[in-house]
Write an enzyme that holds these catalytic residues in place. Structure first.
Site, mmCIF file in Angstrom:
data_model
loop_
_atom_site.group_PDB
_atom_site.id
_atom_site.type_symbol
_atom_site.label_atom_id
_atom_site.label_comp_id
_atom_site.label_asym_id
_atom_site.label_seq_id
_atom_site.Cartn_x
_atom_site.Cartn_y
_atom_site.Cartn_z
ATOM 1 N N ASP A 287 8.619 -7.723 -2.330
ATOM 2 C CA ASP A 287 7.544 -6.875 -2.163
ATOM 3 C C ASP A 287 8.147 -5.502 -1.833
ATOM 4 O O ASP A 287 8.815 -5.484 -0.532
ATOM 5 C CB ASP A 287 6.412 -7.180 -1.275
ATOM 6 C CG ASP A 287 5.246 -6.156 -1.091
ATOM 7 O OD1 ASP A 287 4.748 -5.812 -2.016
ATOM 8 O OD2 ASP A 287 5.382 -5.710 -0.080
ATOM 9 N N GLU A 322 10.096 -5.448 -6.729
ATOM 10 C CA GLU A 322 9.161 -4.162 -6.825
ATOM 11 C C GLU A 322 10.006 -3.016 -6.063
ATOM 12 O O GLU A 322 9.895 -2.834 -4.984
ATOM 13 C CB GLU A 322 7.742 -4.606 -6.084
ATOM 14 C CG GLU A 322 6.804 -3.529 -6.256
ATOM 15 C CD GLU A 322 5.755 -3.287 -5.107
ATOM 16 O OE1 GLU A 322 4.693 -2.718 -5.579
ATOM 17 O OE2 GLU A 322 5.831 -3.863 -4.288
#
Length: 615
Positions: A287, A322
């Protein structure tokens, strides 16, 4: 469990460019017995505890209420050994009361209470020894939230849903973060105990059972992990080890992490080792990788990838970033990561379908079809050019990467949940356009990802929800409302993020059974075609650059024709998201289709697909 030192010996990147003191500490051998924080089992009743707290003079290990003074080493690690039964409560006290172990494998209750001595051993089924993972070209990912995926909201309950996913053609599940967070309900991105699966979902062994059953069915399991910040409630590392955080840097979600500290790096690398080595996960989605900032070589991200692969040398791993920077160097074939979330594709398609133009959609709203043409032909849209002209440049060229390097989606937890009312795409554009967008996603040469419920035409919203105590709860309510009031298109009040009703209304798979069946059949049909016709061409194409294979042409204001000359055959499609009065360009000739949605001659939205194999 593979230790950090063993992983280094097995092929972690060379650390010679680091400062000598950091290299010496990392090479000294952080293992589960002497790692900077945590408790490791040395025998049936023997446990070794370690707490990295360099600013703290004294610390006690507290087990079942009994105190055991710890010895502080020159490395800032406090250590102690104790005899106790597994399952007993423990924690650390540095003079401010009992605190949970920052590396606890499980909690007795919530994030503020004691941790639980946890035996990591698990009796894996014999079938697990034969699991070698799946090639990334076969990836069809379903992102899901354990708490909402089933009415029970547990790892065990999720097991029962896996057969239907496998039968539909899904090949991997990507589980939103499970690190324990404050309260019962939450997205998972506010976790504070990275080693402890959230106890509302079940004990660690239930997650292992989920992984084992997924593998039996041919499903890979990816876990979303958050290594860029800790949540706002229950992160006692701020108190135990202030040096864990960078005083000069913050993220949008909390204090920046100080990756220049060897103990901090080891903390997260041990976490990677646990998920891959102990839980047998098939990959990680990192993330907000752009917030994992350091200035060493290899970088923290490179070490994360090397650690993961060293823990599973005989198993194919899928490592996904990401990263809003739109970089290209980290991705295979040159880099250690397999793919990135390509939000550029989502934004271009979303703006084309909805006409929305606020916030981060603004750069994609000017010419969304042109941007979609670029995304289909080169991967990223932002490739170093300023968009708009006065904005900072973002990204680098990406057309040299293979198609598998881009995870594309029509919906994700971010893109749905970060809307004021959590509307899914289908609620914004209607079934007709949504079906065509859905079919398009499933036949692209990129790596497709669905968001839970999307495969069955879900219309229920997915809202932001949390379970913070007061006064944090009220601050979250006000902040959420204020965030959306700046958008001209938003009206009304956001659903109360703390209310259990908001959580319940976000649960998918509650709609009409007939609708779910019809959409499920559509998904199954397109995925069967993908696996039979497209995947073999992708495998044969290997590392060939997407830009070298793609020929994408706009054939109307909301229509395009795409052709990818893959190794062994051609994938061709035509898609339209506009009224039938639009006349295709003269260069376009309608081709016979293997798959179709809508009537190209009469319907506003239509899709035609075919694969032509070489003789």
């Amino acid at each position: 469990m593979t230790s950090f030192s063993a992983m280094h010996d097995s092929g972690l990147p060379n650390m010679s460019t680091r400062p000598p003191e950091m290299q010496a500490e990392l090479q000294a051998g952080h293992s589960w017995g002497v790692r900077p924080v945590g408790v490791a089992q040395d025998g049936d009743l023997c446990w070794s505890a370690a707490l990295w707290a360099p600013e703290v003079a004294t610390a006690d290990l507290v087990v079942d209420g009994a105190r055991h003074p710890m010895t502080k080493g020159a490395d800032g690690v406090h250590r102690a050994s104790v005899s106790a039964k597994a399952g007993r409560p423990y924690g650390f006290d540095v003079g401010q009361g009992l605190r949970p172990d920052p590396a606890a494998r499980a909690q007795m209750g919530d994030v503020h209470g004691p941790s639980r001595l946890s035996d990591p051993q698990y009796d894996w089924p014999e079938s697990e020894s034969h699991w070698a993972g799946r090639p990334f070209e076969e990836a069809v990912i379903l992102e899901l939230h354990i708490g909402l995926f089933t009415p029970q909201g547990t790892f065990r309950a999720a097991i029962d849903r896996l057969p239907e996913l496998a039968a539909m053609g899904i090949t991997a599940i990507e589980i939103m973060p499970v690190a324990q967070f404050s309260g019962v309900r939450g997205w998972g991105y506010d976790g504070v105990l990275p080693f402890a699966p959230h106890n509302a979902y079940g004990p660690p062994e239930d997650l292992k059972a989920l992984v084992a059953q997924a593998h039996r069915l041919g499903l890979a399991v990816i876990l979303d992990v958050v290594y860029n910040h800790f949540g706002p409630d229950g992160a006692y590392l701020h108190e135990l080890a202030p040096a864990f955080f960078d005083p000069d840097r913050s993220t949008p979600w909390g204090a920046g992490i100080n990756y220049s500290q060897p103990a901090v790096r080891a903390f997260f690398l041990e976490n990677v080792a646990m998920w891959i080595g102990e839980f047998h996960l098939d990959g990680l989605r990192i993330d907000a990788a752009h917030q994992i900032k350091d200035h060493f070589s290899p970088t923290m991200l490179e070490e994360i990838a090397a650690t993961a692969r060293a823990c599973a040398p005989d198993r194919g791993l899928w490592l996904i970033l990401e990263d809003e920077r739109n970089l290209a160097a980290p991705y295979r074939p040159e880099g250690p990561f397999d793919a990135q979330w390509n939000d550029d594709y989502h934004h271009a398609l979303h703006c084309l379908l909805t006409g929305e133009d606020e916030s981060y959609y603004a750069p994609f709203a000017h010419a969304p079809l042109d941007d979609l043409v670029t995304a289909l032909g080169e991967g990223q849209v932002d490739q170093g050019q300023p968009r708009p002209a006065d904005a900072p440049a973002r990204g680098v060229s990406s057309g040299h990467l293979p198609p598998r390097a881009f995870v594309v989606s029509n919906q994700t937890h971010d893109q749905v949940g970060n809307r004021g009312h959590g509307e899914r795409l289908i609620s914004l554009v209607g079934d007709e356009a949504a079906r065509v967008a859905h079919g398009l996603l499933l036949v692209l040469p990129f790596t497709p990802m669905l968001f839970m419920g999307e495969e069955t035409g879900e219309t229920a919203p997915f809202c932001f929800f949390a379970d913070f105590p007061e006064p944090m709860a009220e601050a979250t309510r006000k902040g959420r409302q204020k965030e959306f009031e700046r958008f001209a298109s938003f009206s009304g009040k956001v659903p109360d993020p703390i209310s259990a009703d908001t959580f319940r209304m976000s649960r998918p798979y509650q709609g009409p059974a007939l609708r779910q069946k019809e959409w499920g059949n559509l998904t199954g049909e397109f995925l069967a075609y993908r696996h039979a016709q497209i995947v073999p061409l992708l495998k044969a194409s290997g590392d060939r650059a997407i830009a070298e294979m793609a020929q994408i042409t706009a054939i109307g204001p909301k229509a395009l024709h795409a052709r990818w000359a893959l190794q062994g055959g051609v994938l061709e499609l035509a898609v339209r998201f506009g009224p039938q009065s639009e006349t295709p360009s003269s260069e376009f000739s309608l081709f016979p289709a293997d798959l179709a949605i809508g009537d190209w001659q009469s319907d506003p939205c239509a899709l035609r697909v075919r694969c032509v194999k070489e003789a």
